[in-house]
Write a protein that holds these residues in place. Structure first.
Motif, PDB file in Angstrom:
ATOM      1  N   SER A   1       0.832  -1.194   0.000  1.00 19.38           N
ATOM      2  CA  SER A   1       0.000   0.000   0.000  1.00 19.38           C
ATOM      3  C   SER A   1       0.871   1.250   0.000  1.00 19.38           C
ATOM      4  CB  SER A   1      -0.898   0.000   1.238  1.00 19.38           C
ATOM      5  OG  SER A   1      -1.504   1.264   1.423  1.00 19.38           O
ATOM      6  N   PRO A   2       0.442   2.322  -0.665  1.00 17.69           N
ATOM      7  CA  PRO A   2       1.192   3.590  -0.590  1.00 17.69           C
ATOM      8  C   PRO A   2       1.177   4.182   0.816  1.00 17.69           C
ATOM      9  CG  PRO A   2      -0.892   3.870  -1.758  1.00 17.69           C
ATOM     10  CD  PRO A   2      -0.698   2.402  -1.587  1.00 17.69           C
ATOM     11  N   LEU A   3       0.309   3.671   1.679  1.00 20.65           N
ATOM     12  CA  LEU A   3       0.261   4.150   3.061  1.00 20.65           C
ATOM     13  C   LEU A   3       1.368   3.544   3.921  1.00 20.65           C
ATOM     14  CD1 LEU A   3      -3.600   3.947   3.680  1.00 20.65           C
ATOM     15  CD2 LEU A   3      -2.244   5.946   2.980  1.00 20.65           C
ATOM     16  N   LEU A   4       2.059   2.545   3.399  1.00 21.93           N
ATOM     17  CA  LEU A   4       3.131   1.899   4.150  1.00 21.93           C
ATOM     18  C   LEU A   4       4.359   2.800   4.171  1.00 21.93           C
ATOM     19  CD1 LEU A   4       3.786  -0.876   5.546  1.00 21.93           C
ATOM     20  CD2 LEU A   4       4.868  -1.525   3.383  1.00 21.93           C
ATOM     21  N   GLY A   5       4.872   3.084   5.361  1.00 22.61           N
ATOM     22  CA  GLY A   5       6.012   3.979   5.494  1.00 22.61           C
ATOM     23  C   GLY A   5       7.301   3.364   4.966  1.00 22.61           C
ATOM     24  N   ASP A   6       8.255   4.214   4.651  1.00 21.67           N
ATOM     25  CA  ASP A   6       9.520   3.754   4.071  1.00 21.67           C
ATOM     26  C   ASP A   6      10.262   2.799   4.998  1.00 21.67           C
ATOM     27  OD1 ASP A   6       9.005   5.264   1.850  1.00 21.67           O
ATOM     28  OD2 ASP A   6      10.287   6.947   2.462  1.00 21.67           O
ATOM     29  N   ALA A   7      10.309   3.122   6.291  1.00 24.44           N
ATOM     30  CA  ALA A   7      11.034   2.276   7.226  1.00 24.44           C
ATOM     31  C   ALA A   7      10.392   0.894   7.315  1.00 24.44           C
ATOM     32  CB  ALA A   7      11.079   2.930   8.608  1.00 24.44           C
ATOM     33  N   ALA A   8       9.045   0.861   7.338  1.00 22.61           N
ATOM     34  CA  ALA A   8       8.337  -0.421   7.389  1.00 22.61           C
ATOM     35  C   ALA A   8       8.573  -1.212   6.109  1.00 22.61           C
ATOM     36  CB  ALA A   8       6.850  -0.187   7.614  1.00 22.61           C
ATOM     37  N   ARG A   9       8.594  -0.499   4.986  1.00 22.41           N
ATOM     38  CA  ARG A   9       8.813  -1.164   3.693  1.00 22.41           C
ATOM     39  C   ARG A   9      10.200  -1.810   3.657  1.00 22.41           C
ATOM     40  NH1 ARG A   9       9.627  -3.793   0.236  1.00 22.41           N
ATOM     41  NH2 ARG A   9       9.187  -3.663  -2.005  1.00 22.41           N
ATOM     42  N   VAL A  10      11.188  -1.113   4.151  1.00 27.15           N
ATOM     43  CA  VAL A  10      12.541  -1.664   4.191  1.00 27.15           C
ATOM     44  C   VAL A  10      12.594  -2.874   5.118  1.00 27.15           C
ATOM     45  CG1 VAL A  10      14.918  -1.211   4.909  1.00 27.15           C
ATOM     46  CG2 VAL A  10      13.658   0.503   3.573  1.00 27.15           C
ATOM     47  N   ALA A  11      11.920  -2.770   6.266  1.00 28.87           N
ATOM     48  CA  ALA A  11      11.936  -3.869   7.237  1.00 28.87           C
ATOM     49  C   ALA A  11      11.284  -5.126   6.667  1.00 28.87           C
ATOM     50  CB  ALA A  11      11.217  -3.444   8.513  1.00 28.87           C
ATOM     51  N   LEU A  12      10.243  -4.966   5.862  1.00 29.35           N
ATOM     52  CA  LEU A  12       9.578  -6.118   5.262  1.00 29.35           C
ATOM     53  C   LEU A  12      10.438  -6.756   4.176  1.00 29.35           C
ATOM     54  CD1 LEU A  12       5.910  -4.785   5.049  1.00 29.35           C
ATOM     55  CD2 LEU A  12       6.801  -6.495   6.635  1.00 29.35           C
ATOM     56  N   GLY A  13      11.232  -5.944   3.507  1.00 29.02           N
ATOM     57  CA  GLY A  13      12.146  -6.471   2.498  1.00 29.02           C
ATOM     58  C   GLY A  13      11.454  -6.886   1.221  1.00 29.02           C
ATOM     59  N   VAL A  14      12.128  -7.719   0.454  1.00 27.18           N
ATOM     60  CA  VAL A  14      11.607  -8.217  -0.822  1.00 27.18           C
ATOM     61  C   VAL A  14      11.369  -9.725  -0.648  1.00 27.18           C
ATOM     62  CG1 VAL A  14      11.996  -8.445  -3.293  1.00 27.18           C
ATOM     63  CG2 VAL A  14      12.924  -6.467  -2.065  1.00 27.18           C
TER      64      VAL A  14
END
Length: 259
Positions: free
Chosen positions: A219-232
């Motif tokens: 989601s575009p609502l997901l913050g950058d730090a959370a996105r990095v933590a989730l990874g690929v």
């Protein structure tokens, strides 16, 4: 497609012993006899379905056949033909180890696919009334059964992170418990994912979901730090029943427009 025609006429005693041991070690401990080169087995507990094992070409080819329709549909193995009478699918392997791996997975699927978890839940709550206390107890018991079924189905591992510590794993309903229309839907392993806690939180909040190929959508609502933590993450391995539920989830959280 592997052709077994005229390859399973006899079963040497030494191979029969190996197949019986394989069946026993993977939960199929009740003999169902022998026919046309196949040895048949069933579980000696309340696990549905029968399996058959065979070997050909002096141990160069190994075969498994299953009667459970869900196992037949989900077992990821090379198909073999013809399928014995009364069975739903057959599979062939070049090595006994591969046969044993498939046999293990067949048993896991038979213990988790509809409707065994539902039947176990119904037996566990049969004595409960409709009081508020018993309704809360019913939900707790149901969620416990659902978690155990998901742990078996996903082999105790988050498919996105590889995490196996039970304390860090969550049984994530796709359609939430309260919004399911039947207990069968609530207890259906296809209505759930076994996720590491941070992935479960993001999924439950609608910050991530998955497409029909199992790829993560963010989601575009997901913050950058959370996105990095989730990874690929790798793509999930899904069946059609998962895809139907995930379509609901994507629509619910605005990832796609309802048709």
């Amino acid at each position: 497609m592997i052709d077994t025609t005229n390859r399973l006429r006899t079963l040497p005693p030494a191979f029969a012993s190996e197949l019986a041991e394989a069946a026993w070690n993977h939960g199929y401990r009740r003999s169902g006899g022998q026919a046309d080169g196949w040895l048949y087995f069933a579980s000696d507990i309340n696990v549905p379905g029968e399996i058959g094992l065979a070997v050909a070409d002096g141990g160069a080819a190994w075969f498994l056949t299953v009667s459970h329709p869900g196992v037949a549909a989900e077992l990821d193995a090379p198909a073999a033909m013809p399928v014995p009478n009364g069975m739903r699918a057959a599979f062939g392997f070049a090595e006994q180890r591969a046969l044993r791996d498939a046999l293990h997975r067949a048993y896991v699927l038979a213990t988790t696919l509809p409707t065994l978890p539902l039947h176990e839940f119904e037996a566990a709550v049969a004595g409960l009334s409709d009081t508020e206390t018993d309704r809360i107890t019913r939900v707790r018991i149901g969620q416990d059964h659902f978690r155990r079924a998901l742990l078996r189905y996903w082999e105790g591992r988050c498919p996105l992170t590889g995490i196996t510590e039970p304390a860090l794993l969550r049984a994530s309903h796709i359609v939430p418990w309260a919004e399911c229309t039947t207990d069968a839907e609530r207890l259906d392993v296809h209505n759930g994912l076994l996720l590491a806690a941070h992935w479960d939180a993001a999924f439950d909040a609608g910050l991530v979901t998955f497409d029909d190929d199992g790829a993560a959508l963010f989601s575009p609502l997901l913050g950058d730090a959370a996105r990095v933590a989730l990874g690929v993450p790798p793509s999930l391995t899904l069946v059609d029943e998962h895809r139907a539920k995930l379509s609901w989830h994507r629509t619910r959280f605005g990832f796609e427009t309802p048709q």
